[in-house]
Design a protein around this motif. Structure first.
Motif, mmCIF file in Angstrom:
data_model
loop_
_atom_site.group_PDB
_atom_site.id
_atom_site.type_symbol
_atom_site.label_atom_id
_atom_site.label_comp_id
_atom_site.label_asym_id
_atom_site.label_seq_id
_atom_site.Cartn_x
_atom_site.Cartn_y
_atom_site.Cartn_z
ATOM 1 N N GLY A 114 0.983 -1.431 0.011
ATOM 2 C CA GLY A 114 -0.287 -0.018 -0.425
ATOM 3 C C GLY A 114 0.413 1.231 -0.023
ATOM 4 O O GLY A 114 0.389 2.489 0.322
ATOM 5 N N GLN A 115 2.105 1.102 -0.082
ATOM 6 C CA GLN A 115 2.733 2.125 0.194
ATOM 7 C C GLN A 115 4.306 1.811 -1.019
ATOM 8 O O GLN A 115 4.741 1.062 -1.558
ATOM 9 N N ASP A 116 4.744 3.067 -1.413
ATOM 10 C CA ASP A 116 6.172 3.397 -2.760
ATOM 11 C C ASP A 116 6.896 3.351 -1.363
ATOM 12 O O ASP A 116 6.833 4.763 -1.195
ATOM 13 N N PRO A 117 8.638 2.991 -1.458
ATOM 14 C CA PRO A 117 8.515 1.580 -2.242
ATOM 15 C C PRO A 117 7.215 0.240 -1.155
ATOM 16 O O PRO A 117 7.454 1.262 -0.494
ATOM 17 N N GLY A 118 7.516 -0.544 -1.504
ATOM 18 C CA GLY A 118 6.823 -1.557 -0.785
ATOM 19 C C GLY A 118 7.072 -2.244 0.218
ATOM 20 O O GLY A 118 8.149 -2.703 1.014
ATOM 21 N N ASN A 119 6.256 -1.679 1.456
ATOM 22 C CA ASN A 119 5.867 -1.616 2.377
ATOM 23 C C ASN A 119 5.820 -3.305 2.847
ATOM 24 O O ASN A 119 4.638 -4.058 3.450
ATOM 25 N N TYR A 120 7.073 -4.429 2.929
ATOM 26 C CA TYR A 120 6.723 -5.733 3.012
ATOM 27 C C TYR A 120 6.625 -6.218 4.016
ATOM 28 O O TYR A 120 6.013 -7.128 4.578
ATOM 29 N N ALA A 121 6.252 -5.746 5.136
ATOM 30 C CA ALA A 121 6.536 -6.161 6.828
ATOM 31 C C ALA A 121 5.733 -5.623 6.913
ATOM 32 O O ALA A 121 4.756 -6.651 7.473
ATOM 33 N N ASP A 122 4.098 -5.111 6.513
ATOM 34 C CA ASP A 122 3.054 -5.100 6.709
ATOM 35 C C ASP A 122 2.168 -6.226 5.721
ATOM 36 O O ASP A 122 1.174 -7.085 6.313
ATOM 37 N N CYS A 123 2.791 -6.085 4.380
ATOM 38 C CA CYS A 123 1.822 -7.527 3.379
ATOM 39 C C CYS A 123 2.482 -8.582 4.589
ATOM 40 O O CYS A 123 1.510 -9.508 4.138
ATOM 41 N N ARG A 124 3.797 -8.736 5.096
ATOM 42 C CA ARG A 124 3.751 -9.800 5.613
ATOM 43 C C ARG A 124 2.602 -10.326 6.729
ATOM 44 O O ARG A 124 2.596 -11.777 6.916
ATOM 45 N N GLU A 125 2.571 -9.670 7.642
ATOM 46 C CA GLU A 125 1.808 -9.428 8.404
ATOM 47 C C GLU A 125 0.109 -9.972 7.855
ATOM 48 O O GLU A 125 -0.535 -10.953 9.014
ATOM 49 N N VAL A 126 0.244 -9.677 7.163
ATOM 50 C CA VAL A 126 -1.486 -9.743 5.990
ATOM 51 C C VAL A 126 -1.408 -11.171 5.652
ATOM 52 O O VAL A 126 -1.920 -12.606 6.050
ATOM 53 N N TYR A 127 -0.415 -11.836 4.983
ATOM 54 C CA TYR A 127 -0.082 -12.976 4.949
ATOM 55 C C TYR A 127 0.296 -13.716 5.432
ATOM 56 O O TYR A 127 -0.015 -14.850 5.516
ATOM 57 N N LEU A 128 0.761 -13.833 6.928
ATOM 58 C CA LEU A 128 0.600 -14.919 7.934
ATOM 59 C C LEU A 128 -0.459 -15.385 8.492
ATOM 60 O O LEU A 128 -0.745 -16.581 9.161
ATOM 61 N N LYS A 129 -1.758 -14.302 8.260
ATOM 62 C CA LYS A 129 -2.842 -14.375 8.714
ATOM 63 C C LYS A 129 -4.174 -15.232 7.233
ATOM 64 O O LYS A 129 -5.095 -15.560 8.111
ATOM 65 N N LEU A 130 -3.389 -15.472 6.562
ATOM 66 C CA LEU A 130 -3.963 -15.948 5.505
ATOM 67 C C LEU A 130 -3.772 -17.614 5.530
ATOM 68 O O LEU A 130 -2.659 -18.193 4.611
#
Length: 296
Positions: A114-130
């Motif tokens: 959701g941010q540029d450059p990629g905020n992959y720490a935030d993305c990882r929080e979401v992925y771990l819930k899927l």
């Protein structure tokens, strides 16, 4: 004889009592204009509140039944364009919906940052819930291609994600997932991605930008895409104000060509402006078999 004034005889009035009317009429017009202006401002304020604070968070859950020569029913949860900033209100609702719906498999068709450059720490929080019994499958979108995560394959593996980059994998012996790089911003290699798939397998192609559909139609059974956000701001009878490169002639929903069906998700998050209007975010579930119609 001289004239005698008779008080009993009425004489015509010479004064004009209607003179103030034009001023009163002008006051009425000014009042009407002010009331209309206030009303319009209130309507615009209400629309702005809806577009910014309400509609972007009103996740719509849609269910479809699709044709598919699969040996057992398969429930697919399709997420796209999450554009996350971490586990916030919208992301928590995604997890609640998935827990309630219990899909067999989850696919994510790109643009999770959701941010540029990629905020992959935030993305990882979401992925771990899927979580799903047959796994979570992911392909890049244009946001990922702009700034790739460091050690990309390890990043997705450690987050529990099946990352497909011009490759395929067996969801079940009768169902294969095919993943392409985002065509406009990366290098899509469909021949490489389709290599080795059994001829009788039901094939599902994941790619971010739906404009590539013409290259995949007739080669797979089903395509799942996103990217368009459904237009994000939709005004009836007017074309979308802006669509990103790679959408082609596609906006949202179902399309069919040469025996292949494609679904374009309206996505979950927002980009450019944090607003949605008459275009709710969605999580779509596809359930084989039967016809391609939305269940009521």
């Amino acid at each position: 004889l001289g004239e005698v004034d008779d008080p009993a005889i009425s004489r015509p009035m010479t004064s004009i009592t209607a003179a103030p009317l034009p001023r009163n009429s002008e006051q009425v017009r000014h009042l009407r204009f002010r009331l209309i202006s206030i009303g319009l401002l209130l309507i615009l304020a209400a629309l702005a509140i809806d577009a910014i604070y309400i509609e972007p968070y009103r996740l719509e859950v849609t269910h479809y039944e699709i044709n598919g020569a699969v040996k057992a029913p398969l429930k697919i949860a399709h997420l796209s364009d999450i554009h996350t900033h971490g586990l916030n209100r919208r992301e928590r609702e995604i997890v609640e919906i998935l827990d309630r719906e219990k899909p067999d498999v989850i696919v994510v068709t790109g643009d999770t940052p959701g941010q540029d450059p990629g905020n992959y720490a935030d993305c990882r929080e979401v992925y771990l819930k899927l979580h799903a019994p047959l796994g979570v499958w992911f392909v890049r979108g244009n946001w990922e291609n702009e700034h790739l995560p460091r050690n990309e394959r390890a990043y997705y593996r450690d987050a529990g994600i099946n990352f497909l980059l011009n490759a395929n994998g067996a969801v079940r012996p009768d169902v294969y997932m095919v993943g392409l790089d985002d065509p406009p911003t990366g290098t899509a290699k469909p021949d490489q991605a389709l290599a080795g798939i059994p001829k009788d397998a039901y094939t599902i192609a994941l790619f971010h930008s739906p404009g590539y559909f013409d290259h995949m139609a007739g080669r797979v059974n089903l395509c799942l895409t996103g990217h368009t956000h459904g237009g994000q701001v939709v005004v009836p009878f007017i074309k979308p104000f802006w669509l990103p490169k790679g959408c082609g002639r596609f906006l949202a929903g179902w399309y069919s060509e040469n025996g292949t069906q494609m679904f374009v998700s309206r996505g979950i998050g927002t980009s450019v402006l944090p607003i949605r209007f008459m275009c709710r975010p969605e999580i779509a579930f596809k359930i084989g078999r039967a016809s391609c119609r939305e269940r009521v």
